[in-house]
Design a protein around this motif. Sequence first.
Motif, short mmCIF file in Angstrom:
data_model
loop_
_atom_site.label_atom_id
_atom_site.label_comp_id
_atom_site.label_asym_id
_atom_site.label_seq_id
_atom_site.Cartn_x
_atom_site.Cartn_y
_atom_site.Cartn_z
N GLU A 107 0.86 -1.01 -0.27
CA GLU A 107 -0.22 -0.15 0.01
C GLU A 107 0.85 1.27 -0.31
O GLU A 107 0.86 2.27 -0.88
CB GLU A 107 -0.80 0.19 1.54
N PHE A 108 1.74 1.20 1.05
CA PHE A 108 2.97 2.51 0.88
C PHE A 108 3.68 3.06 -0.14
O PHE A 108 3.51 3.11 -1.04
CB PHE A 108 3.69 2.48 1.74
N GLU A 109 4.25 1.74 -1.61
CA GLU A 109 4.55 1.66 -2.54
C GLU A 109 3.69 2.61 -3.06
O GLU A 109 3.96 2.66 -4.91
CB GLU A 109 5.17 0.14 -2.77
N ASN A 110 2.50 1.81 -3.28
CA ASN A 110 1.46 2.03 -3.99
C ASN A 110 1.21 4.16 -4.36
O ASN A 110 0.68 4.27 -5.17
CB ASN A 110 0.47 1.36 -3.93
N THR A 111 0.86 4.07 -2.95
CA THR A 111 0.30 5.63 -2.58
C THR A 111 1.72 6.22 -2.84
O THR A 111 1.55 7.22 -3.35
CB THR A 111 0.40 5.29 -0.71
N HIS A 112 2.85 6.04 -2.88
CA HIS A 112 3.58 6.67 -3.53
C HIS A 112 5.38 6.46 -4.39
O HIS A 112 5.56 7.30 -5.08
CB HIS A 112 4.97 7.03 -1.75
N ASN A 113 4.02 5.62 -4.90
CA ASN A 113 4.65 5.33 -6.63
C ASN A 113 6.69 5.43 -6.84
O ASN A 113 7.00 6.41 -6.80
CB ASN A 113 4.33 6.16 -7.61
N ILE A 114 6.66 4.05 -5.09
CA ILE A 114 8.61 4.13 -5.30
C ILE A 114 8.08 2.02 -5.13
O ILE A 114 6.74 2.15 -4.09
CB ILE A 114 8.28 5.08 -4.05
N LYS A 115 9.37 1.87 -4.81
CA LYS A 115 9.41 0.40 -5.14
C LYS A 115 10.39 -0.15 -3.87
O LYS A 115 11.72 0.52 -4.32
CB LYS A 115 9.97 -0.36 -6.26
N LEU A 116 10.32 -0.11 -2.64
CA LEU A 116 11.84 -0.30 -1.32
C LEU A 116 12.47 -1.30 -2.12
O LEU A 116 11.70 -2.24 -2.77
CB LEU A 116 10.66 -0.55 -0.39
#
Length: 182
Positions: free
Chosen positions: A16-25
């Motif tokens: 959910e965090f990655e989708n919200t911020h358009n980032i891949k940890l």
Amino acid sequence: MKDFLLFREKKVEVFEFENTHNIKLPPIYKSFITNFKPYFDFSTCLDESDGTHKDFMTHIYSSIEKEKYNIDDDELSFESFIDLEDLMKYESQKQYVNNFSLIPISYHGHGGGLFVGLQKNNLDKIFYAIDSFEFELIADNIFELLSKFRLVTVDYDFKNLDTNKLYKNWHENFWRLKKTLN
């Protein structure tokens, strides 16, 4: 792993965090932040001479394997990593991602902090910076960094602390310092 890492009780929603911020940890860091709490369990001591609780142990990354820490030392000391929901909270954090492909994961007590790489050329690598845009590679991943941490005495709360005089009473989660009889 180290005895200062605490497992999370609840699952963290990284997807959910990655989708919200358009980032891949990065995968190793994602494993860390998913399973472990971002903060440590600090040791405090009740100074019976004045009745106050004081920190006497902290965690530092020490490239020279220090045993004691002084507030003036130029070492990376900090209380915690940044939790997932706060990784992209400030505009400055987003600028690091956009400009350097790094995301801040902790802050240094004197400014700067730790960063994890997000791109193929720096993926999962841990960098350190002090109030600048000069990043020093200090570990290949978060777990390598943690293996280099030291639990050290904090000199700024207790001058010349004799750890042999520390004790705990049953059911207390802090240390006490034995009074010295004169």
